[in-house]
Write an enzyme that holds these catalytic residues in place. Structure first.
Site, PDB file in Angstrom:
ATOM      1  N   GLY A  22       0.784  -1.241   0.000  1.00  0.00           N
ATOM      2  CA  GLY A  22       0.000   0.000   0.000  1.00  0.00           C
ATOM      3  C   GLY A  22       0.810   1.283   0.000  1.00  0.00           C
ATOM      4  O   GLY A  22       0.249   2.362   0.161  1.00  0.00           O
ATOM      5  N   SER A  28       1.699   8.095   1.998  1.00  0.00           N
ATOM      6  CA  SER A  28       0.871   6.913   2.250  1.00  0.00           C
ATOM      7  C   SER A  28       0.929   6.492   3.715  1.00  0.00           C
ATOM      8  O   SER A  28       2.006   6.513   4.337  1.00  0.00           O
ATOM      9  CB  SER A  28       1.353   5.735   1.400  1.00  0.00           C
ATOM     10  OG  SER A  28       1.173   5.996   0.038  1.00  0.00           O
ATOM     11  N   ILE A  29      -0.196   6.041   4.218  1.00  0.00           N
ATOM     12  CA  ILE A  29      -0.243   5.510   5.581  1.00  0.00           C
ATOM     13  C   ILE A  29       0.707   4.311   5.697  1.00  0.00           C
ATOM     14  O   ILE A  29       1.406   4.154   6.706  1.00  0.00           O
ATOM     15  CB  ILE A  29      -1.692   5.107   5.948  1.00  0.00           C
ATOM     16  CG1 ILE A  29      -2.588   6.357   5.983  1.00  0.00           C
ATOM     17  CG2 ILE A  29      -1.726   4.392   7.297  1.00  0.00           C
ATOM     18  CD1 ILE A  29      -4.075   6.060   6.114  1.00  0.00           C
ATOM     19  N   VAL A  74      -3.666  -6.196  -7.046  1.00  0.00           N
ATOM     20  CA  VAL A  74      -4.487  -7.357  -6.662  1.00  0.00           C
ATOM     21  C   VAL A  74      -5.469  -7.763  -7.768  1.00  0.00           C
ATOM     22  O   VAL A  74      -6.062  -8.832  -7.710  1.00  0.00           O
ATOM     23  CB  VAL A  74      -5.235  -7.142  -5.312  1.00  0.00           C
ATOM     24  CG1 VAL A  74      -4.248  -7.032  -4.165  1.00  0.00           C
ATOM     25  CG2 VAL A  74      -6.175  -5.950  -5.366  1.00  0.00           C
ATOM     26  N   ILE A 101      -4.631  -0.891   1.442  1.00  0.00           N
ATOM     27  CA  ILE A 101      -5.113  -0.529   0.104  1.00  0.00           C
ATOM     28  C   ILE A 101      -6.636  -0.480   0.080  1.00  0.00           C
ATOM     29  O   ILE A 101      -7.318  -1.165   0.849  1.00  0.00           O
ATOM     30  CB  ILE A 101      -4.617  -1.523  -0.980  1.00  0.00           C
ATOM     31  CG1 ILE A 101      -5.267  -2.904  -0.840  1.00  0.00           C
ATOM     32  CG2 ILE A 101      -3.102  -1.648  -0.929  1.00  0.00           C
ATOM     33  CD1 ILE A 101      -4.933  -3.854  -1.974  1.00  0.00           C
ATOM     34  N   TYR A 164     -18.467   9.502   2.120  1.00  0.00           N
ATOM     35  CA  TYR A 164     -17.672   8.258   2.215  1.00  0.00           C
ATOM     36  C   TYR A 164     -18.386   7.116   1.490  1.00  0.00           C
ATOM     37  O   TYR A 164     -17.755   6.182   0.996  1.00  0.00           O
ATOM     38  CB  TYR A 164     -17.382   7.907   3.678  1.00  0.00           C
ATOM     39  CG  TYR A 164     -16.148   7.037   3.824  1.00  0.00           C
ATOM     40  CD1 TYR A 164     -14.910   7.464   3.363  1.00  0.00           C
ATOM     41  CD2 TYR A 164     -16.227   5.778   4.416  1.00  0.00           C
ATOM     42  CE1 TYR A 164     -13.787   6.654   3.471  1.00  0.00           C
ATOM     43  CE2 TYR A 164     -15.114   4.968   4.539  1.00  0.00           C
ATOM     44  CZ  TYR A 164     -13.903   5.417   4.067  1.00  0.00           C
ATOM     45  OH  TYR A 164     -12.782   4.612   4.184  1.00  0.00           O
ATOM     46  N   LYS A 171     -15.756  -0.927   4.220  1.00  0.00           N
ATOM     47  CA  LYS A 171     -14.972  -0.933   5.466  1.00  0.00           C
ATOM     48  C   LYS A 171     -15.715  -1.679   6.587  1.00  0.00           C
ATOM     49  O   LYS A 171     -15.083  -2.300   7.441  1.00  0.00           O
ATOM     50  CB  LYS A 171     -14.640   0.497   5.913  1.00  0.00           C
ATOM     51  CG  LYS A 171     -13.712   1.273   4.974  1.00  0.00           C
ATOM     52  CD  LYS A 171     -12.338   0.649   4.831  1.00  0.00           C
ATOM     53  CE  LYS A 171     -11.348   1.609   4.173  1.00  0.00           C
ATOM     54  NZ  LYS A 171     -10.102   0.926   3.772  1.00  0.00           N
ATOM     55  N   THR A 202      -3.984  11.994   1.923  1.00  0.00           N
ATOM     56  CA  THR A 202      -3.196  11.098   1.065  1.00  0.00           C
ATOM     57  C   THR A 202      -3.805  11.103  -0.343  1.00  0.00           C
ATOM     58  O   THR A 202      -4.846  11.714  -0.565  1.00  0.00           O
ATOM     59  CB  THR A 202      -3.243   9.661   1.600  1.00  0.00           C
ATOM     60  OG1 THR A 202      -4.606   9.224   1.567  1.00  0.00           O
ATOM     61  CG2 THR A 202      -2.721   9.573   3.020  1.00  0.00           C
ATOM     62  N   ALA A 204      -5.261   8.571  -1.874  1.00  0.00           N
ATOM     63  CA  ALA A 204      -6.568   7.905  -1.834  1.00  0.00           C
ATOM     64  C   ALA A 204      -7.633   8.880  -1.323  1.00  0.00           C
ATOM     65  O   ALA A 204      -8.758   8.914  -1.829  1.00  0.00           O
ATOM     66  CB  ALA A 204      -6.515   6.668  -0.948  1.00  0.00           C
TER      67      ALA A 204
HETATM   68  N1  LIG Z   1      -6.334   8.811   4.118  1.00  0.00           N
HETATM   69  C1  LIG Z   1      -7.284   8.661   5.043  1.00  0.00           C
HETATM   70  O1  LIG Z   1      -7.878   9.621   5.516  1.00  0.00           O
HETATM   71  C2  LIG Z   1      -7.625   7.291   5.531  1.00  0.00           C
HETATM   72  C3  LIG Z   1      -8.304   7.146   6.748  1.00  0.00           C
HETATM   73  C4  LIG Z   1      -8.628   5.890   7.219  1.00  0.00           C
HETATM   74  C5  LIG Z   1      -8.281   4.787   6.444  1.00  0.00           C
HETATM   75  N2  LIG Z   1      -7.613   4.945   5.266  1.00  0.00           N
HETATM   76  C6  LIG Z   1      -7.257   3.734   4.510  1.00  0.00           C
HETATM   77  O2  LIG Z   1      -5.851   3.604   4.490  1.00  0.00           O
HETATM   78  C7  LIG Z   1      -5.482   2.774   3.396  1.00  0.00           C
HETATM   79  C8  LIG Z   1      -4.321   3.423   2.653  1.00  0.00           C
HETATM   80  O3  LIG Z   1      -4.740   4.593   2.017  1.00  0.00           O
HETATM   81  P1  LIG Z   1      -3.892   5.942   2.058  1.00  0.00           P
HETATM   82  O4  LIG Z   1      -4.794   6.984   2.611  1.00  0.00           O
HETATM   83  O5  LIG Z   1      -2.556   5.721   2.631  1.00  0.00           O
HETATM   84  O6  LIG Z   1      -3.765   6.324   0.496  1.00  0.00           O
HETATM   85  P2  LIG Z   1      -2.682   5.908  -0.615  1.00  0.00           P
HETATM   86  O7  LIG Z   1      -3.262   6.387  -1.900  1.00  0.00           O
HETATM   87  O8  LIG Z   1      -1.343   6.388  -0.248  1.00  0.00           O
HETATM   88  O9  LIG Z   1      -2.695   4.320  -0.550  1.00  0.00           O
HETATM   89  C9  LIG Z   1      -3.674   3.547  -1.191  1.00  0.00           C
HETATM   90  C10 LIG Z   1      -2.938   2.377  -1.791  1.00  0.00           C
HETATM   91  O10 LIG Z   1      -3.862   1.462  -2.383  1.00  0.00           O
HETATM   92  C11 LIG Z   1      -3.171   0.877  -3.462  1.00  0.00           C
HETATM   93  N3  LIG Z   1      -4.067   0.179  -4.373  1.00  0.00           N
HETATM   94  C12 LIG Z   1      -5.197   0.657  -4.967  1.00  0.00           C
HETATM   95  N4  LIG Z   1      -5.677  -0.276  -5.813  1.00  0.00           N
HETATM   96  C13 LIG Z   1      -4.845  -1.362  -5.728  1.00  0.00           C
HETATM   97  C14 LIG Z   1      -4.805  -2.624  -6.357  1.00  0.00           C
HETATM   98  N5  LIG Z   1      -5.702  -2.981  -7.283  1.00  0.00           N
HETATM   99  N6  LIG Z   1      -3.808  -3.483  -6.030  1.00  0.00           N
HETATM  100  C15 LIG Z   1      -2.868  -3.152  -5.118  1.00  0.00           C
HETATM  101  N7  LIG Z   1      -2.855  -1.948  -4.493  1.00  0.00           N
HETATM  102  C16 LIG Z   1      -3.830  -1.065  -4.805  1.00  0.00           C
HETATM  103  C17 LIG Z   1      -2.484   2.069  -4.114  1.00  0.00           C
HETATM  104  O11 LIG Z   1      -1.467   1.635  -4.997  1.00  0.00           O
HETATM  105  C18 LIG Z   1      -1.956   2.789  -2.892  1.00  0.00           C
HETATM  106  O12 LIG Z   1      -0.665   2.349  -2.574  1.00  0.00           O
HETATM  107  C19 LIG Z   1      -6.750   2.570   2.578  1.00  0.00           C
HETATM  108  O13 LIG Z   1      -7.334   1.336   2.944  1.00  0.00           O
HETATM  109  C20 LIG Z   1      -7.644   3.705   3.053  1.00  0.00           C
HETATM  110  O14 LIG Z   1      -9.017   3.431   2.881  1.00  0.00           O
HETATM  111  C21 LIG Z   1      -7.278   6.171   4.803  1.00  0.00           C
END
Ligand SMILES: NC(=O)c1ccc[n+]([C@@H]2O[C@H](COP(=O)([O-])OP(=O)(O)OC[C@H]3O[C@@H](n4cnc5c(N)ncnc54)[C@H](O)[C@@H]3O)[C@@H](O)[C@H]2O)c1
Length: 263
Positions: A22, A28-29, A74, A101, A164, A171, A202, A204
């Site tokens: 991810g 990225s987180i 994936v 992801i 959302y 989720k 981020t 996403a």
């Molecule tokens: N940013 C926020 O506010 C927040 C809050 C809570 C949860 N999240 C969750 O954290 C997780 C990481 O998101 P983020 O905010 O770091 O953003 P990010 O865009 O940095 O990371 C998302 C990742 O998902 C990957 N991805 C998407 N489709 C894919 C696929 N088909 N195969 C493999 N990888 C794939 C992307 O390549 C990317 O690395 C996600 O599950 C997101 O829902 C984000």
């Protein structure tokens, strides 16, 4: 009476091996988590989505000194299995897995949940939820000495958060998956956690309309009155991988400055 001397594994991750899925860039987180795991001494395998993403992820994998660096979409048949085969060959075991992801097609994410079509629903669930089950399935036999599985979730699974939409549904399924998998693999010493960070700017997140308002609300309402950073998420996530957290499993761990307790 003496104070116990903790072994390294209780306070650090020296010798532990983890898979990080991810990282898209340095916001990225998953990058925040990877830094924390590495700081505690773990060795990491890192994946990148595709050739276009590789240029952003490769320098970060170098900083992490990742001995395994592989493409993983994936949606591409065989790639996920390929990553686990490589881990099996190179390490023969795995101690932790970070699934960070999610994806939803714009037309599904930007509309009402009631209007989402089958394709948009299935794609959202496939990448954001089923991929975690697939990873857990492949990781289980490699977690020979127990282990920890992590996935990233968000409060929109529990409450209706404006904009959302269908991701909240995905989720909620993901959090339920965490509980079931935690019950299934618990007897093998494998723990499973959903990490629920407050909103973070981020890539996403940029797909969610009016995200800035979500950030403002989080900051003004959270008891700590602060926004969460990827390093905050990393530190708390890495803690859960330590032996000291070995009896914590199946929960949703909020890293949101307490936002979720406030009405
Ligand atoms: N940013 C926020 O506010 C927040 C809050 C809570 C949860 N999240 C969750 O954290 C997780 C990481 O998101 P983020 O905010 O770091 O953003 P990010 O865009 O940095 O990371 C998302 C990742 O998902 C990957 N991805 C998407 N489709 C894919 C696929 N088909 N195969 C493999 N990888 C794939 C992307 O390549 C990317 O690395 C996600 O599950 C997101 O829902 C984000």
């Amino acid at each position: 009476m003496t104070i116990p001397v903790y072994p390294d594994t209780k306070v650090a991750l020296k010798g532990k091996k983890g898979l990080i899925v991810g990282i898209a860039n340095d916001q990225s987180i998953a990058w925040g988590c990877a830094k924390a795991f590495r700081a505690l001494g773990a060795e990491l395998a890192v994946t990148y989505l595709n050739e276009r993403a590789k240029q952003y992820v490769e320098p970060l994998a170098k900083v992490l000194e990742a001995p395994i660096f592989m493409p993983l979409d994936v949606n591409v048949a065989g790639q996920l299995e390929g990553v686990f085969e490589r881990i099996q060959i190179e390490w023969g075991q795995l101690d932790f897995l970070l699934h960070s992801i999610a994806f939803s097609p714009k037309e599904a994410l930007h509309g009402r949940v009631i209007d989402v079509g089958r394709d948009g629903f299935l794609k959202t669930m496939d990448v954001s939820c089923w991929s975690f089950l697939r990873m857990a399935h492949l990781a289980e036999p490699l977690m020979k000495n127990g282990g920890t599985m992590f996935t990233m979730t968000y409060y929109g699974s529990q409450m209706v958060v404006e904009n959302y939409n269908i991701m909240g549904v995905a989720k909620a399924a993901l959090e339920a998956a965490v509980r079931y998998v935690a019950a299934e693999v618990g007897p093998k010493g494998i723990r499973v956690h959903a990490i629920s960070p407050g909103p973070l700017a981020t890539r996403a997140a940029s797909g969610i309309p009016e995200f800035d308002e979500l950030l403002d609300k989080a900051q003004s309402k959270a008891p700590t009155r602060s926004l969460v950073s990827i390093d905050d998420v990393g530190a708390a996530t890495a803690f859960l991988a330590l032996d000291g957290a070995k009896l914590i499993t199946g929960d949703v761990m909020y890293i949101d400055g307490g936002y979720h307790i406030i009405d």
